[in-house]
Design a protein around this motif. Sequence first.
Motif, short mmCIF file in Angstrom:
data_model
loop_
_atom_site.label_atom_id
_atom_site.label_comp_id
_atom_site.label_asym_id
_atom_site.label_seq_id
_atom_site.Cartn_x
_atom_site.Cartn_y
_atom_site.Cartn_z
N SER A 131 0.82 -1.20 0.00
CA SER A 131 0.00 0.00 0.00
C SER A 131 0.86 1.25 0.00
O SER A 131 0.56 2.23 -0.70
CB SER A 131 -0.92 -0.01 1.22
N THR A 132 1.93 1.24 0.76
CA THR A 132 2.86 2.37 0.79
C THR A 132 3.47 2.60 -0.58
O THR A 132 3.57 3.73 -1.06
CB THR A 132 3.98 2.12 1.82
N GLU A 133 3.85 1.52 -1.23
CA GLU A 133 4.45 1.62 -2.56
C GLU A 133 3.46 2.19 -3.57
O GLU A 133 3.77 3.12 -4.32
CB GLU A 133 4.95 0.25 -3.01
N ILE A 134 2.24 1.67 -3.58
CA ILE A 134 1.23 2.15 -4.53
C ILE A 134 0.88 3.61 -4.25
O ILE A 134 0.77 4.42 -5.17
CB ILE A 134 -0.04 1.26 -4.46
N SER A 135 0.77 3.96 -2.98
CA SER A 135 0.47 5.35 -2.60
C SER A 135 1.59 6.29 -3.02
O SER A 135 1.34 7.41 -3.47
CB SER A 135 0.25 5.47 -1.10
N ALA B 30 3.33 9.77 -20.17
CA ALA B 30 3.86 8.66 -19.39
C ALA B 30 3.39 8.73 -17.94
O ALA B 30 3.03 7.71 -17.33
CB ALA B 30 5.39 8.64 -19.46
N VAL B 31 3.37 9.94 -17.38
CA VAL B 31 2.89 10.13 -16.00
C VAL B 31 1.42 9.76 -15.91
O VAL B 31 0.99 9.10 -14.94
CB VAL B 31 3.15 11.58 -15.53
N GLU B 32 0.63 10.15 -16.89
CA GLU B 32 -0.80 9.80 -16.89
C GLU B 32 -0.99 8.30 -17.02
O GLU B 32 -1.91 7.73 -16.42
CB GLU B 32 -1.52 10.54 -18.00
N ALA B 33 -0.12 7.63 -17.79
CA ALA B 33 -0.19 6.17 -17.90
C ALA B 33 0.11 5.52 -16.54
O ALA B 33 -0.53 4.53 -16.16
CB ALA B 33 0.78 5.67 -18.96
N LEU B 34 1.07 6.09 -15.81
CA LEU B 34 1.37 5.60 -14.46
C LEU B 34 0.17 5.79 -13.54
O LEU B 34 -0.22 4.87 -12.81
CB LEU B 34 2.60 6.32 -13.89
N LEU B 35 -0.46 6.95 -13.61
CA LEU B 35 -1.67 7.22 -12.81
C LEU B 35 -2.77 6.21 -13.15
O LEU B 35 -3.44 5.69 -12.25
CB LEU B 35 -2.18 8.63 -13.07
N HIS B 36 -2.94 5.95 -14.42
CA HIS B 36 -3.98 5.01 -14.85
C HIS B 36 -3.70 3.61 -14.29
O HIS B 36 -4.61 2.93 -13.80
CB HIS B 36 -4.06 4.97 -16.37
N LEU B 37 -2.44 3.18 -14.31
CA LEU B 37 -2.09 1.86 -13.76
C LEU B 37 -2.35 1.80 -12.26
O LEU B 37 -2.83 0.80 -11.74
CB LEU B 37 -0.63 1.54 -14.04
N VAL B 38 -2.03 2.88 -11.56
CA VAL B 38 -2.27 2.92 -10.11
C VAL B 38 -3.77 2.81 -9.84
O VAL B 38 -4.20 2.05 -8.97
CB VAL B 38 -1.70 4.21 -9.48
N GLN B 39 -4.55 3.56 -10.59
CA GLN B 39 -5.99 3.59 -10.34
C GLN B 39 -6.68 2.29 -10.72
O GLN B 39 -7.69 1.93 -10.12
CB GLN B 39 -6.62 4.77 -11.08
N LYS B 40 -6.16 1.54 -11.68
CA LYS B 40 -6.82 0.29 -12.06
C LYS B 40 -6.22 -0.94 -11.38
O LYS B 40 -6.71 -2.04 -11.55
CB LYS B 40 -6.80 0.10 -13.59
N SER B 41 -5.19 -0.73 -10.56
CA SER B 41 -4.60 -1.88 -9.87
C SER B 41 -5.58 -2.44 -8.85
O SER B 41 -6.30 -1.68 -8.19
CB SER B 41 -3.28 -1.49 -9.20
N PRO B 42 -5.62 -3.76 -8.71
CA PRO B 42 -6.60 -4.39 -7.81
C PRO B 42 -6.13 -4.42 -6.36
O PRO B 42 -6.11 -5.46 -5.73
CB PRO B 42 -6.72 -5.81 -8.38
N HIS B 43 -5.72 -3.27 -5.82
CA HIS B 43 -5.23 -3.26 -4.45
C HIS B 43 -6.34 -3.45 -3.42
O HIS B 43 -6.06 -3.69 -2.26
CB HIS B 43 -4.42 -1.99 -4.16
N ASP C 38 4.14 -5.63 -11.03
CA ASP C 38 5.31 -5.63 -11.91
C ASP C 38 5.16 -4.60 -13.02
O ASP C 38 6.11 -3.89 -13.35
CB ASP C 38 5.53 -7.02 -12.51
N LYS C 39 3.95 -4.49 -13.59
CA LYS C 39 3.70 -3.49 -14.62
C LYS C 39 3.83 -2.08 -14.04
O LYS C 39 4.38 -1.18 -14.68
CB LYS C 39 2.29 -3.66 -15.21
N LEU C 40 3.31 -1.88 -12.84
CA LEU C 40 3.38 -0.59 -12.17
C LEU C 40 4.83 -0.18 -11.91
O LEU C 40 5.22 0.97 -12.17
CB LEU C 40 2.59 -0.66 -10.86
N ARG C 41 5.63 -1.12 -11.45
CA ARG C 41 7.05 -0.83 -11.19
C ARG C 41 7.80 -0.52 -12.47
O ARG C 41 8.65 0.38 -12.50
CB ARG C 41 7.70 -2.01 -10.46
N ALA C 42 7.48 -1.25 -13.53
CA ALA C 42 8.13 -1.00 -14.81
C ALA C 42 7.75 0.38 -15.35
O ALA C 42 8.61 1.12 -15.86
CB ALA C 42 7.74 -2.09 -15.82
#
Length: 141
Positions: free
Chosen positions: A53-57, A84-97, A110-114
Amino acid sequence: MAGGSGNDDLFESVFMTENRLFQEGYREGFEKGTQRGLRDGRRHGASHGATMSTEISFYYGFAIAWKCILQDNTDAKSRKRVKAVEALLHLVQKSPHENPQSPKLQEDMDKLRAKFRQVCSLLNVPADFKDYVKNSSGVTF
């Protein structure tokens, strides 16, 4: 013969007592082990979940901050960085946390970290999440 039969009963009683105590000890140990395993599992899960959670936040805050910084720039390089930043935001928001048992959780992380490493490369900033956490641990408000 009566004496032999009593002797057999004595040995059988000793053997049965030993067997009964062994079964009781096994059952008691199994119950305590199960309780401890559940307690340790919960503690490990909570710790791992908090770390994730800390990492995703962090990724979310990082992306929001850089989006604000880059939003007024109009050159092609800045547009690429914003995308690219917006793509990162999109990945964070759609991640199943919200669902820690999701089979795609590790794949999504792994996709988020990449994507984070890619964004950091475009922004020319360090890409190691642990460096950011280590440097901010002494911050107080």
